[in-house]
Design an enzyme around this catalytic site. Structure first.
Site, short mmCIF file in Angstrom:
data_model
loop_
_atom_site.label_atom_id
_atom_site.label_comp_id
_atom_site.label_asym_id
_atom_site.label_seq_id
_atom_site.Cartn_x
_atom_site.Cartn_y
_atom_site.Cartn_z
N ASN A 199 13.20 -9.95 -23.81
CA ASN A 199 13.64 -11.21 -23.21
C ASN A 199 15.06 -11.56 -23.66
OD1 ASN A 199 12.37 -14.61 -23.05
ND2 ASN A 199 13.19 -13.32 -21.46
N ARG A 228 57.70 -1.04 -8.22
CA ARG A 228 58.47 -2.19 -8.65
C ARG A 228 57.60 -3.34 -9.15
NH1 ARG A 228 61.02 -5.96 -4.45
NH2 ARG A 228 60.63 -4.21 -3.08
N HIS A 254 5.94 -3.59 -18.29
CA HIS A 254 7.32 -3.71 -17.83
C HIS A 254 8.14 -2.43 -18.05
CE1 HIS A 254 6.19 -7.86 -17.43
NE2 HIS A 254 7.39 -8.18 -16.96
N TYR A 273 5.13 -20.69 -25.51
CA TYR A 273 5.30 -19.67 -24.47
C TYR A 273 5.45 -18.28 -25.09
CZ TYR A 273 7.40 -16.85 -20.81
OH TYR A 273 7.67 -15.84 -19.92
#
Length: 525
Positions: free
Chosen positions: A193, A291, A81, A51
């Site tokens: 990635n 407090r 991208h 891949y």
């Protein structure tokens, strides 16, 4: 110098590189491991379907890419991208992002050439900031769009911020004698990635959130002083029976901050004796915002401890897909790019910081409302009531900013929108979560700024400087040096900016109440 690759990188080391200008160097044994990993992938990938090397990406992975197009494939990925929108990330976030990406590569499981790790190192050390846009990443398959803009700069095609000006990356590389990155096998996919954008932002968030917690403890101690509160709500005896580390740490810090105070009161000296009054002028117990500070800030302390562990774990992890393991002589496909760990922690930190800002706003309201405190003039007005306005105008800024924090605190972790042809059918939105947390943190510094302005006015109204604990007195002196006492009305926006910058540059410490972290060459905030 901070050495990367020889051991786990710590948050303190990241701080030193980001804010103290320390040089980042690469461990040569780790670089050799990166090279061994690359050489294995180069040989292993021949004639195999892997891949992102000889396939398309995402739902296009079923398409085989011819060998002659594999290098161009990586450039196509980077260019396509590089499509972010919105503002560019602040330089400190970009530098932290690059450290996170380099740390992932230095683990030696990414199949990248050593040219990449050396160029990233040089960009970090030269303070070259790629123009990375805030909008784009969904936090699964990594921070694809943000990291694509990093890759676009690495190959010499994108823009970078250098010495406060934007230039083409190629121009700055040539000026500094740096060679743009050439793709060798999978450098395009390897850069984009991963979870390094969200992780880099998260690292800065943890650093700044820890600072805010210390300031909140400091100002909470100081308000207890100026209203002459009783001290037993901070006592070891009361807090130790609640078995939470954060609560006890906060109470312990505040006790240390109040050492030597002549204003904080010991309950037995005032109430544990025979009294004749039917109605007491003083409150027997303070309001919750005074407090219950250990119980409110304690969970925030514990949240930051856990978040730091997760974020630093991600910093030292491999967030690639696939993972190249030259020792096992295999390439493993999976989802280490998924950002759920960071997304969930950033949502928790964001909520914690919003609660911290809410505490600050309530303490501020107590000081400004004379019907609550019965001690100070309305709006801490040191001038003529009705004619002057004191802190009235600045309170609106604090209130509206807290309201924005509350809205921003809706969790991104549970806001998944499937995309990428439903390949990415459940995503983390981690980069959004980290960026929204950064905004909440910045807002919270503004809220604490208004609080400290009011506290200083309160000290001057009471003329109690010499009765304060040494810790509080040092804070008073240091901030009064940039924000003098005021009586007459004047615009306060410049004071807010100066004090906010001071709080962000300094860190309260019991040994040195306001130690400036002076950078040798720090990124612009």
């Amino acid at each position: 110098m901070v050495v990367l690759g020889s051991k786990v990188l710590s948050l303190e080391e990241v701080h030193r590189v980001l804010f103290e200008g320390e040089e980042l160097v690469l461990d040569e044994a780790a670089v050799k491991n990166v090279n061994d990993n690359f050489e294995f992938l180069k040989n292993f990938s021949s004639k195999k379907l892997i891949y992102g090397i000889n396939t398309g990406f995402g739902p296009m992975a079923q398409y085989r890419i011819p060998e002659e197009d594999t290098f161009q494939l990586q450039y196509n990925l980077i260019r396509s991208h590089s499509s972010g929108a919105g503002k560019c990330l602040a330089p400190v976030l970009t530098k932290s992002l690059m450290i996170a990406r380099l740390s992932s590569f230095m683990q030696g499981f990414s199949g990248v050439h050593t040219d990449l790790v050396y160029l990233l190192r040089d960009m970090i050390n030269h303070n070259i900031y790629p123009c990375i846009y805030e909008h784009g990443g969904v936090g699964a398959s990594g921070d694809l769009v943000q990291l694509a803009h990093l890759a676009h700069a690495l190959i010499g095609e994108g823009n970078v911020l250098y010495e406060d000006e934007i230039h083409p990356a190629a121009v700055i590389f040539a000026q500094l004698d740096l060679k743009p990155l050439d793709v060798h096998i999978r450098e395009g996919l390897a850069v984009i990635n991963g979870t390094s954008a969200m992780t880099g932002i998260a690292l800065v968030n943890i650093i700044e959130a820890r600072k805010l917690l210390l300031w909140s403890c400091s100002l909470s101690a100081m308000i207890n002083e100026v209203v002459e509160a009783f001290d037993d709500h901070l006592s070891h005896e009361l807090n130790v029976v609640k078995r939470h580390n954060g609560q006890n740490k906060v109470a312990e810090m505040m006790r240390g901050m109040l050492q030597g105070s002549k204003m904080i009161r010991h309950r037995p000296d005032h109430l544990y004796k025979e009294l004749e009054e039917e109605i007491f002028k003083d409150k027997v117990q303070e309001y919750y915002s005074l407090r219950c500070v250990p119980q409110i800030l304690g969970p925030i302390y514990d949240t930051l401890v856990h978040a730091e562990n997760i974020v630093v774990g991600e910093l030292n992890s491999v967030s690639d897909n696939p993972v190249v393991d030259h020792r096992a002589k295999n390439v493993f496909h999976g989802g280490n790019f998924h950002g759920d760990y960071i997304s969930l922690e950033m949502d928790k930190v964001k909520i914690a910081m919003t609660k911290l800002s809410m505490l600050s706003e309530r303490q501020l309201n107590y000081l400004l409302n004379d019907k609550l405190n019965h001690k100070f003039p309305p709006f801490m007005n040191l001038g003529k009531l009705g004619f002057n306005f004191g802190m009235q105008g600045v309170q609106f800024t604090a209130t509206s900013t807290v309201a924005e924090n509350q809205t921003l605190s809706f969790p991104m972790y549970i806001h998944s929108i499937p995309n990428n042809n439903d390949n990415q059918d459940i995503v983390s939105m981690g980069c959004n979560a980290a960026q929204m947390t950064y905004k909440v943190i910045e807002n919270t510094f503004e809220v604490l700024t208004v609080q400290v302005m009011t506290l200083l006015q309160a000290v001057d109204y009471l003329n109690c400087q010499e009765r304060l604990a040494g810790f509080s007195h040092k804070i008073y002196q240091d901030i009064r040096a940039i924000f003098p006492k005021f009586i007459e009305d004047a615009p306060r926006y410049a004071d807010v900016q100066k004090i906010k910058a001071y709080l962000m540059r300094h860190e309260p410490s019991l040994t040195e109440p306001a130690v400036e972290k002076k950078p040798k060459s720090s990124p612009v905030q």
